[in-house]
Scaffold this motif. Sequence first.
Motif, short mmCIF file in Angstrom:
data_model
loop_
_atom_site.label_atom_id
_atom_site.label_comp_id
_atom_site.label_asym_id
_atom_site.label_seq_id
_atom_site.Cartn_x
_atom_site.Cartn_y
_atom_site.Cartn_z
N ASP A 1 -48.73 32.04 44.29
CA ASP A 1 -48.80 33.45 44.32
C ASP A 1 -50.61 33.38 43.50
O ASP A 1 -51.07 31.81 42.82
CB ASP A 1 -48.58 33.49 42.60
N GLY A 2 -51.54 33.85 44.13
CA GLY A 2 -52.94 33.49 44.20
C GLY A 2 -52.76 32.15 45.13
O GLY A 2 -53.19 31.84 45.79
N SER A 3 -53.57 31.68 43.61
CA SER A 3 -54.21 30.27 44.21
C SER A 3 -52.51 29.14 43.70
O SER A 3 -53.17 27.78 43.65
CB SER A 3 -55.08 29.61 43.92
N LYS A 4 -51.37 29.52 43.52
CA LYS A 4 -50.88 28.96 42.40
C LYS A 4 -49.24 28.22 43.84
O LYS A 4 -48.85 29.53 43.67
CB LYS A 4 -50.06 28.87 41.47
N LEU A 5 -49.04 27.90 43.87
CA LEU A 5 -47.65 27.34 44.65
C LEU A 5 -46.39 27.83 42.95
O LEU A 5 -46.71 26.80 42.19
CB LEU A 5 -47.32 26.01 45.31
N ILE A 6 -45.63 28.69 43.86
CA ILE A 6 -44.62 28.74 42.48
C ILE A 6 -43.29 27.86 42.50
O ILE A 6 -42.58 27.81 43.72
CB ILE A 6 -43.61 30.18 42.37
N LEU A 7 -42.78 26.39 42.09
CA LEU A 7 -42.18 26.25 41.68
C LEU A 7 -40.85 26.53 41.13
O LEU A 7 -41.09 26.81 39.49
CB LEU A 7 -42.06 24.34 42.46
N VAL A 8 -39.32 26.38 41.53
CA VAL A 8 -38.43 26.57 40.60
C VAL A 8 -37.63 25.38 40.28
O VAL A 8 -37.60 24.70 41.49
CB VAL A 8 -37.61 27.73 41.10
N LEU B 1 -46.54 13.57 36.07
CA LEU B 1 -45.77 14.17 37.48
C LEU B 1 -46.68 15.22 37.49
O LEU B 1 -47.04 15.46 38.53
CB LEU B 1 -44.51 14.39 36.92
N ILE B 2 -47.38 16.10 36.12
CA ILE B 2 -47.84 17.42 36.48
C ILE B 2 -48.99 17.01 36.90
O ILE B 2 -49.45 18.00 38.18
CB ILE B 2 -48.11 17.92 35.13
N ASP B 3 -49.98 16.45 36.58
CA ASP B 3 -50.79 15.86 36.99
C ASP B 3 -50.91 14.82 38.65
O ASP B 3 -51.82 16.02 39.91
CB ASP B 3 -51.75 14.89 36.52
N LYS B 4 -49.86 14.71 38.89
CA LYS B 4 -49.58 14.44 40.18
C LYS B 4 -49.43 15.29 41.29
O LYS B 4 -49.73 15.31 42.20
CB LYS B 4 -48.34 13.32 40.78
N ILE B 5 -48.19 16.05 41.04
CA ILE B 5 -48.83 17.25 41.71
C ILE B 5 -49.19 18.00 42.59
O ILE B 5 -49.92 18.29 43.35
CB ILE B 5 -47.18 18.29 41.05
N LYS B 6 -49.72 18.54 40.91
CA LYS B 6 -51.14 18.95 41.32
C LYS B 6 -52.29 18.26 41.83
O LYS B 6 -52.54 19.31 43.05
CB LYS B 6 -52.03 19.36 40.31
N GLY C 1 -46.15 24.51 28.87
CA GLY C 1 -46.19 22.71 28.81
C GLY C 1 -46.88 22.49 30.53
O GLY C 1 -46.83 21.52 30.25
N THR C 2 -46.72 23.02 30.93
CA THR C 2 -47.57 23.07 32.85
C THR C 2 -48.90 23.23 32.45
O THR C 2 -49.91 23.19 31.46
CB THR C 2 -47.01 24.09 33.34
N GLU C 3 -49.77 22.60 33.64
CA GLU C 3 -51.12 22.27 33.96
C GLU C 3 -51.87 23.77 33.28
O GLU C 3 -52.61 23.02 32.67
CB GLU C 3 -51.50 21.24 34.95
N GLU C 4 -51.08 24.65 33.92
CA GLU C 4 -52.04 25.56 33.63
C GLU C 4 -51.72 25.81 32.14
O GLU C 4 -53.60 26.24 31.78
CB GLU C 4 -51.08 26.66 34.14
N VAL D 1 -53.22 19.99 46.03
CA VAL D 1 -55.07 19.89 45.94
C VAL D 1 -55.63 19.21 47.10
O VAL D 1 -56.15 20.01 47.62
CB VAL D 1 -55.90 19.83 44.55
N GLY D 2 -54.97 18.61 47.79
CA GLY D 2 -55.42 17.33 48.56
C GLY D 2 -55.17 18.48 50.28
O GLY D 2 -55.56 17.55 50.68
N LEU D 3 -53.88 18.88 49.92
CA LEU D 3 -54.02 19.66 51.42
C LEU D 3 -54.86 20.61 51.53
O LEU D 3 -54.69 21.18 52.83
CB LEU D 3 -52.24 20.87 51.01
N ASN D 4 -55.79 21.16 51.40
CA ASN D 4 -56.96 21.43 51.32
C ASN D 4 -56.50 22.86 52.00
O ASN D 4 -57.79 23.07 52.97
CB ASN D 4 -58.13 20.87 52.58
N ALA D 5 -55.91 22.98 51.31
CA ALA D 5 -55.24 24.60 52.20
C ALA D 5 -55.50 25.61 50.70
O ALA D 5 -54.73 27.25 50.77
CB ALA D 5 -53.83 24.67 52.08
N GLY D 6 -56.51 26.27 50.09
CA GLY D 6 -56.87 26.70 48.90
C GLY D 6 -55.81 26.59 47.27
O GLY D 6 -56.05 27.84 46.57
N LEU D 7 -55.26 26.12 47.64
CA LEU D 7 -53.96 25.61 46.40
C LEU D 7 -55.03 24.58 45.12
O LEU D 7 -55.33 23.57 45.22
CB LEU D 7 -53.41 25.58 46.99
#
Length: 446
Positions: A37-44, A60-65, A93-96, A69-75
């Motif tokens: 969704d936009g620049s965010k991956l939707i995880l369920v 963990l939230i920070d590590k996932i983000k 409670g997520t990074e957002e 971001v490190g994929l350089n795919a616009g996320l």
Amino acid sequence: METFEILWNSALKKLETTVSSISFSTFISRLHPVDIDGSKLILVADSKLFANHVAEHSDLIDKIKEALVGLNAGLTGFDLCVEENGVYTRVTGTEEERGFRSMPIDPKFTFESFVVGDSNRELYAAAKAVAKLPGDTYNPLFIYGGSGLGKTHIMHAIANYILATTPKTNVLYSTCENFTNEVVDNIMTRSSPRNKADFRKKYRNVDVLIVDDVQFLAGKKQTQEEFFNTFNELHAQGKQIILSADCPPQNIETLSDRLITRFSCGLTVQVSPPDLETKIAILEKKAAYKNSVLSREVSTYLAENSGSDDVRTLEGLLHKVLFASILQEKPITLELARNALAETAGPAQEALTTSNIIKAVCEYYHVSEKDLVGKKKNREIAEPRQVCVYLMTELMSIPLVNIGQAVGGRDHTTVIHARDKVSKLVAENGRFATEVNDLKNMILKK
């Protein structure tokens, strides 16, 4: 395999090396992607209880983000959701939420991708000055002009520049509609002091506040009161405020005098419609962004025949030409461009309504009109809704706000995201492009 699955698999490989094996098997391996969704991956997550456990682990939230971001795919991060009766609900409670960003900042909107001409040179210079020294130059920066002239682009560009140069800066982007909705929610839950505190914390504990379309404050007394207090607190602390509207502050109907005074105390900049040369430059730059090349002959033809000064209309024409080139497997020539534009001209377009398009899309995808304009966000409903938005922008010359109203009262930011997402899929996925073209032909023939 879908793009979001490929990206998540790549992120998982990185996460296996950056988190403990226990954390990986207990938490991360149980999450699965469903969309972008936009620049965010939707995880369920498989349950709300489990999702809350994940959200409580900020490391963990920070590590996932970081991995995404490190994929350089616009996320720029992710949203953590749970599915209940086919509807995806974001978990708090997520990074957002911890970063106080209720709405995403589009990474595509940068100063480098903004085409500068005589109509927006002053705006560009003011925006760069604010981005380099937020809070120290023009505060507030109030931008006004017609729809589709680049106001949202330049606001996102300021945000992206600040975050790139000073990543720890707390930047919050919101639309006035989103702010109003949260004020209403806050009023409805007034009995809870925590809800009120969370609302104020979100908007007042920021370094940069960016609010789009503040003309929608008109007639909303309680929202104006809350906005006034938020503005005062941030301005007193030297925090940067950036606002946009379709007219100058004094022309916003029923806006309180004290807000007019606050909005006018910094720098007010108008963005005007682009001239022919700027239109040509915009078309060629946007084509290059999509890995296509427009000859000067074609870009001039499109600019001269746009019939509007709206930059989004220019983009719509460009999408039509790129779409025709992909479907016909032909290079972009003047003849192809003329034929592509002729397809949507004439009586058929004049008789077209948003209801026609909604009905056709629902029949094609076997979904109900009630679900399409409703709040469901599962892919079986969200994709047809996005296609619906795309076709309305392609086949009809109506404001984005009207399109948003037609598909359930969604704001213009959501409309832009849906349009751009489908446009990208059309350019990259032949099967999907054929589906959309079939729908387009079906609608025009009716």
